[in-house]
Design a protein around this motif. Structure first.
Motif, PDB file in Angstrom:
ATOM      1  N   THR A  61       0.818  -1.217   0.000  1.00 20.34           N
ATOM      2  CA  THR A  61       0.000   0.000   0.000  1.00 20.34           C
ATOM      3  C   THR A  61       0.853   1.270   0.000  1.00 20.34           C
ATOM      4  OG1 THR A  61      -0.112   0.092   2.413  1.00 20.34           O
ATOM      5  CG2 THR A  61      -1.893  -1.104   1.269  1.00 20.34           C
ATOM      6  N   GLY A  62       2.121   1.120   0.332  1.00 17.48           N
ATOM      7  CA  GLY A  62       2.999   2.281   0.429  1.00 17.48           C
ATOM      8  C   GLY A  62       3.103   2.828   1.831  1.00 17.48           C
ATOM      9  N   THR A  83       5.374  -1.661  -4.885  1.00 13.58           N
ATOM     10  CA  THR A  83       4.219  -1.022  -4.255  1.00 13.58           C
ATOM     11  C   THR A  83       3.061  -0.842  -5.239  1.00 13.58           C
ATOM     12  OG1 THR A  83       3.576   0.867  -2.887  1.00 13.58           O
ATOM     13  CG2 THR A  83       4.990   1.337  -4.779  1.00 13.58           C
ATOM     14  N   ASN A  85       1.428   2.144  -4.559  1.00  9.77           N
ATOM     15  CA  ASN A  85       1.307   3.582  -4.345  1.00  9.77           C
ATOM     16  C   ASN A  85       2.119   4.373  -5.366  1.00  9.77           C
ATOM     17  OD1 ASN A  85       1.374   6.232  -3.220  1.00  9.77           O
ATOM     18  ND2 ASN A  85       0.770   5.340  -1.267  1.00  9.77           N
ATOM     19  N   THR A  87       2.588   7.658  -5.477  1.00 10.62           N
ATOM     20  CA  THR A  87       2.942   8.997  -5.033  1.00 10.62           C
ATOM     21  C   THR A  87       4.336   9.383  -5.529  1.00 10.62           C
ATOM     22  OG1 THR A  87       3.194  10.467  -3.143  1.00 10.62           O
ATOM     23  CG2 THR A  87       3.822   8.200  -2.798  1.00 10.62           C
ATOM     24  N   LEU A 106      -2.899   3.986  -5.866  1.00 12.76           N
ATOM     25  CA  LEU A 106      -2.976   4.826  -4.679  1.00 12.76           C
ATOM     26  C   LEU A 106      -1.976   5.950  -4.869  1.00 12.76           C
ATOM     27  CD1 LEU A 106      -2.842   2.004  -1.988  1.00 12.76           C
ATOM     28  CD2 LEU A 106      -4.853   3.106  -2.920  1.00 12.76           C
ATOM     29  N   SER A 107      -2.350   7.135  -4.576  1.00 12.74           N
ATOM     30  CA  SER A 107      -1.431   8.250  -4.750  1.00 12.74           C
ATOM     31  C   SER A 107      -1.693   9.268  -3.674  1.00 12.74           C
ATOM     32  CB  SER A 107      -1.600   8.873  -6.127  1.00 12.74           C
ATOM     33  OG  SER A 107      -0.632   9.890  -6.303  1.00 12.74           O
ATOM     34  N   SER A 108      -1.001   9.087  -2.597  1.00 10.13           N
ATOM     35  CA  SER A 108      -1.217   9.961  -1.464  1.00 10.13           C
ATOM     36  C   SER A 108       0.086  10.133  -0.712  1.00 10.13           C
ATOM     37  CB  SER A 108      -2.263   9.345  -0.533  1.00 10.13           C
ATOM     38  OG  SER A 108      -2.346  10.080   0.653  1.00 10.13           O
TER      39      SER A 108
END
Length: 142
Positions: A61-62, A83, A85, A87, A106-108
């Motif tokens: 998930t990162g 990952t 993610n 980001t 996912l990009s946070s």
């Protein structure tokens, strides 16, 4: 990968099973891989890594990668991340980033919770494919 001196997998404890299976598989090709989990705190090994060594960080998930990102800045080894993610924070730390999916991105910059099929099987599938490629190359070199 083949030319790396030491190879270290750094992973959260809950992702360590896939790493341990990969470690055992790689022993059949004569490649020793060390594993450091979030529970082991083996900073001595991490700090001893040199520029020709390889550090593979496994963080589906990162979240784990975000949590340890600052600690990895001074590590001299080539760093790769596995990952979901996407980001941009990771681009400054890692030489290569292997995304488990292009569809789930996912990009946070914040730690998030995401449960999906990639959490359960993504790392195992990645290492199965990776081992297969390593084994094929190992057989070709014999």
């Amino acid at each position: 990968f083949e030319k790396a001196g030491q190879i270290v997998l750094l992973t959260a404890e809950d992702s360590s099973h896939a790493c341990k299976v990969f470690q055992q598989q790689m022993m059949t090709t004569g490649k020793l891989i060390r594993i450091i989990t979030s529970a082991s705190h083996n900073t001595e090994l991490l700090n001893s890594l040199k520029e020709d060594d390889l550090l593979l960080v496994c963080s589906v998930t990162g979240n784990y990668a975000l949590a340890i990102n600052d600690q990895l800045q001074d590590i001299k080894a080539k760093k790769c991340l596995i990952t979901l993610n996407h980001t941009t924070v990771f681009e400054k730390t890692y030489r290569f980033i292997f995304y488990l999916s292009e569809n789930i991105a996912l990009s946070s910059n914040n730690i998030v919770s995401a449960r999906n099929v990639y959490n359960n099987y993504g790392l195992t599938f990645f290492f199965d494919l990776f081992f297969h490629e390593c084994f094929v190359r190992y057989q070709a070199d014999k």
